[in-house]
Design an enzyme around this catalytic site. Structure first.
Site, PDB file in Angstrom:
ATOM      1  N   HIS A 152       0.841  -1.211   0.000  1.00 28.32           N
ATOM      2  CA  HIS A 152       0.000   0.000   0.000  1.00 28.32           C
ATOM      3  C   HIS A 152       0.875   1.260   0.000  1.00 28.32           C
ATOM      4  CE1 HIS A 152      -3.633   2.371   1.162  1.00 28.32           C
ATOM      5  NE2 HIS A 152      -2.712   3.156   1.714  1.00 28.32           N
ATOM      6  N   GLU A 153       1.764   1.346   0.967  1.00 31.97           N
ATOM      7  CA  GLU A 153       2.623   2.544   1.040  1.00 31.97           C
ATOM      8  C   GLU A 153       3.534   2.602  -0.191  1.00 31.97           C
ATOM      9  OE1 GLU A 153       1.707   4.698   3.146  1.00 31.97           O
ATOM     10  OE2 GLU A 153       0.488   3.340   4.371  1.00 31.97           O
ATOM     11  N   HIS A 187       1.769   4.504  -2.831  1.00 38.69           N
ATOM     12  CA  HIS A 187       1.889   5.956  -2.593  1.00 38.69           C
ATOM     13  C   HIS A 187       3.281   6.440  -2.999  1.00 38.69           C
ATOM     14  CE1 HIS A 187      -1.846   6.807  -0.510  1.00 38.69           C
ATOM     15  NE2 HIS A 187      -1.630   5.935   0.446  1.00 38.69           N
ATOM     16  N   GLU A 208      -4.670   7.883  -2.935  1.00 37.34           N
ATOM     17  CA  GLU A 208      -5.137   6.610  -2.391  1.00 37.34           C
ATOM     18  C   GLU A 208      -5.419   5.604  -3.511  1.00 37.34           C
ATOM     19  OE1 GLU A 208      -4.766   6.326   0.705  1.00 37.34           O
ATOM     20  OE2 GLU A 208      -5.791   4.452   1.139  1.00 37.34           O
TER      21      GLU A 208
HETATM   22 ZN    ZN Z   1      -3.037   5.243   1.877  1.00 33.09          ZN
END
Ligand code: ZN
Length: 500
Positions: A265-266, A269, A295
């Site tokens: 997830h990170e 980003h 996101e």
């Molecule tokens: Zn996030």
């Protein structure tokens, strides 16, 4: 003064501001990733000083007068310089609408409120936090008036995260999600057949978890030379520059996939932040288009790609070899079913892909009602519990696993939650366009992420703040934003997984 020299002086000021922000972010990174605890006060003070310095520079006479000259000559500036000027004006207008003294009082209130929230959460007692929240909401209502808004005061706060987003659009969006997701959740519940997943909660030595996390992160396209992966209580991404993007994850000995999916997830980003075009790097335009678009990139890697069979057909053998004892008897298909298990749960950050947006819907409806005065803080706890019951069919046993679970409100973050659900929906629409342009699964199976990253960089990442969320979706997908891609994605995926 010549226009050219005004421009140069103005850009210099902006880069000084950026330098201060950079330093402030390093201090913040140290705060969050565990430098010695005795230094917390000193670091907090330094962070406060640096933050107020940036604000003072932006509100200085010199900055303002140069900005005005450039605005008068906006047609004589190159396109990107004109965009920088407009963005500086936008940001300056936002920060200067709230009277300085009120803003300072509000910041003090939120730092006290955060401490109160931590104590209240550990005692599972909302009453301890309620008076602070009441005051924060009074400020937020006042701030909405200062910012100005059409139709609904909540719109004034949405602006901080999704420019131009409104309650009107979100009401429709969440209605559509509710109409799709709630019946699927009910159907799964009635079917009462869950995949086995107890093997995910055996003991997994952290050293090996780290090795797998790093392997995945660098394979999916995060540039190791332009960033770092560290650890913190709650995973986050901190972008200092396109050449320096810091990520954190959190390893749990008894929960294998928590750290893996946090890292992916990170990583999403981080890949976004590393791939702004060079022409905007280091400028005020090197930022995500909106919180929702940001996101969408983390969710795309985490869920749309990261929970697929194709993704794990490449990484699973590596995972199995690191954890022979724990995963030897677990086949790839069993692992993939386990990581896609859907079951209503109380804690947002641990929610599965299907139920996640329902958690957001609860918070959206409550925030909106708090902002327009339809709901008072004294009635908030029962409103929370009722909504959890009606959307997810479960009720928290106490406030720690209910209304007190998230830090956002103590921090004054109202209007942020919807971006999480929008991100999921943007990701679904972007995924379709990505798959139309290449054999995504083929590349995932081969562990070859360059084409995927290349496509995302070209269609999403490179633009940074130079395009709005709406424009990014049109560029990447050729169509305006439509929630039906997300609802259809969920319907198809979970109908198949659970044989509904
Ligand atoms: Zn996030």
């Amino acid at each position: 003064m010549e226009l050219e020299s005004v421009k140069k002086s103005f850009m210099d000021r902006l880069s000084q501001i950026r330098g201060l922000e950079y330093a402030g972010n390093i201090v913040y990174w140290d705060l969050a990733t565990g430098a010695g605890s005795r230094g917390i006060d000193a670091r907090s003070r330094a962070f406060g000083v640096l933050s107020s310095q940036t604000q003072m520079m932006m509100m200085s006479e010199a900055f303002l007068s140069e900005l005005e000259i450039l605005e008068l000559n906006i047609n004589n500036l190159q396109a990107q310089d004109a965009m920088v000027v407009k963005e500086a004006r936008y940001q300056l207008d936002r920060i200067s609408k709230i009277p300085m003294n009120e803003y300072r009082e509000y910041i003090e209130l939120t730092s006290k409120a955060t401490v109160a929230w931590e104590e209240a959460k550990s005692e599972a007692d909302f009453e301890m936090f309620a008076p602070y929240l009441k005051e924060i909401i009074e400020y937020k209502r006042k701030f909405a008036d200062y910012f100005g808004y059409d139709d609904h005061p909540y719109n004034a706060h949405l602006e901080d995260f999704e420019r131009g987003m409104t309650v009107k659009v979100l009401d429709e969006f969440f209605e559509e999600l509710k109409a799709t997701i709630v019946p699927i959740v009910k159907a799964i519940n009635e079917k009462n057949e869950q995949p086995m997943d107890d093997f995910l909660y055996l003991s997994y030595p952290i050293e090996n978890q780290k090795a797998v996390s790093e392997k995945i992160l660098y394979t999916i396209g995060f540039d190791k030379e332009a960033g770092a992966l560290s650890e913190s209580e709650h995973p986050f991404t901190l972008a200092l520059d396109i050449s320096d993007v810091r990520l954190t994850t959190h390893y749990y000995q008894n929960h294998l996939t928590s750290s893996l999916f946090s890292t992916i997830h990170e990583g999403g980003h981080g890949i976004y932040e590393q791939n702004f075009s060079d022409s905007i790097a280091g400028t005020i335009l090197a930022d995500g288009s909106s919180a929702g678009i940001h996101e969408s990139q983390s969710r795309l890697y985490e869920n749309n790609l990261g929970r697929s069979e194709a993704f794990w057909s490449y990484f699973y053998p590596e995972l199995q070899s690191k954890f022979k004892k724990q995963l030897d008897c677990v086949k790839l298909s069993m692992f993939v079913e386990a990581i896609n298990k859907s079951e209503p749960s109380l804690i947002r950050v641990e929610a599965d892909e299907l139920t996640y947006s329902l958690h957001i819907m609860v918070r959206y409806e409550l925030e909106k009602a708090l902002m327009d005065g339809q709901l008072e803080v004294k009635d908030l706890q029962s409103a929370w519990n009722d909504k959890m019951q009606s959307y997810l069919g479960i009720m928290p046993k106490n406030d720690a696993e209910g209304i007190l679970q998230d830090v956002h409100w103590s921090d004054g973050l109202f209007g942020y939650f919807p971006s999480y659900a929008l991100g999921n929906a943007y990701a679904a629409q972007i995924e379709i366009a990505l798959r139309e342009s290449m054999d995504v699964d083929g590349y995932l199976r081969a562990g070859d992420y360059a084409p995927i990253k290349g496509w995302l960089s070209k269609n999403v990442h490179q633009y940074g703040l130079t395009k709005t969320a709406d424009e990014i979706i049109r560029i990447a997908t050729g169509k305006p934003f439509n929630a039906k891609y997300y609802t259809e994605y969920l319907k198809e995926k979970f109908t198949k997984l659970y044989n509904l």
